[in-house]
Design an enzyme around this catalytic site. Sequence first.
Site, mmCIF file in Angstrom:
data_model
loop_
_atom_site.group_PDB
_atom_site.id
_atom_site.type_symbol
_atom_site.label_atom_id
_atom_site.label_comp_id
_atom_site.label_asym_id
_atom_site.label_seq_id
_atom_site.Cartn_x
_atom_site.Cartn_y
_atom_site.Cartn_z
ATOM 1 N N CYS A 175 -12.085 37.000 10.077
ATOM 2 C CA CYS A 175 -13.215 37.383 10.902
ATOM 3 C C CYS A 175 -12.761 38.058 12.195
ATOM 4 O O CYS A 175 -12.038 39.032 12.169
ATOM 5 C CB CYS A 175 -14.073 36.141 11.159
ATOM 6 S SG CYS A 175 -15.728 36.460 11.771
ATOM 7 N N HIS A 176 -13.172 37.530 13.347
ATOM 8 C CA HIS A 176 -12.792 38.084 14.650
ATOM 9 C C HIS A 176 -11.369 37.700 15.059
ATOM 10 O O HIS A 176 -10.904 38.101 16.121
ATOM 11 C CB HIS A 176 -13.777 37.618 15.732
ATOM 12 C CG HIS A 176 -15.107 38.300 15.675
ATOM 13 N ND1 HIS A 176 -16.054 37.966 14.740
ATOM 14 C CD2 HIS A 176 -15.638 39.293 16.419
ATOM 15 C CE1 HIS A 176 -17.134 38.719 14.928
ATOM 16 N NE2 HIS A 176 -16.909 39.542 15.938
#
Length: 173
Positions: free
Chosen positions: A105-106
Amino acid sequence: MTMNKGKVAILVENDYQDQEVWVPLYRLREDGYETIVVGTGAAEYKSKYGYPIKSQISASEARSEEFLGVIIPGGWAPDRLRQNPAVLKLVRDLFEKRRVVASICHGGWVLASAGIARGRKLTAYQAIRDDMIHAGAEFVDQEVVRDGNLITSRKPEDLPAFCREILKALREA
């Protein structure tokens, strides 16, 4: 009882994505790895949805030679993690030692700030696609991407493939 196969760090900070911490943590434990929750200095952190997790050590206390790898979860935690020099040093040291560095993800923000995205094929959450490209990475949209010791995934739905690839890489190491 499963034999301890070694330690894997899981980075945490406030606003971590719940599943991206807890699923790999339990999956690796189930397979015999000791998962160590590494924070930036607080004793406890809250997830995006308020679920708490206790840090076992801070990044400044973590020594890369003790770990087989590190998992960088998403949520908004990576924006805080990437501002911590000890976190960046731990990730960079493990990467340079050819240990498993896994980001979802991030979490790609930490890879960029640690200076290890450049020249690597990876994936991340679509919202940080441009950040990864500007950091010099070759961005692809796949559930899991492995480039040497670097493993990346996009989102919680990719966790089964992400965990399988982490375990495969740990077994090969």
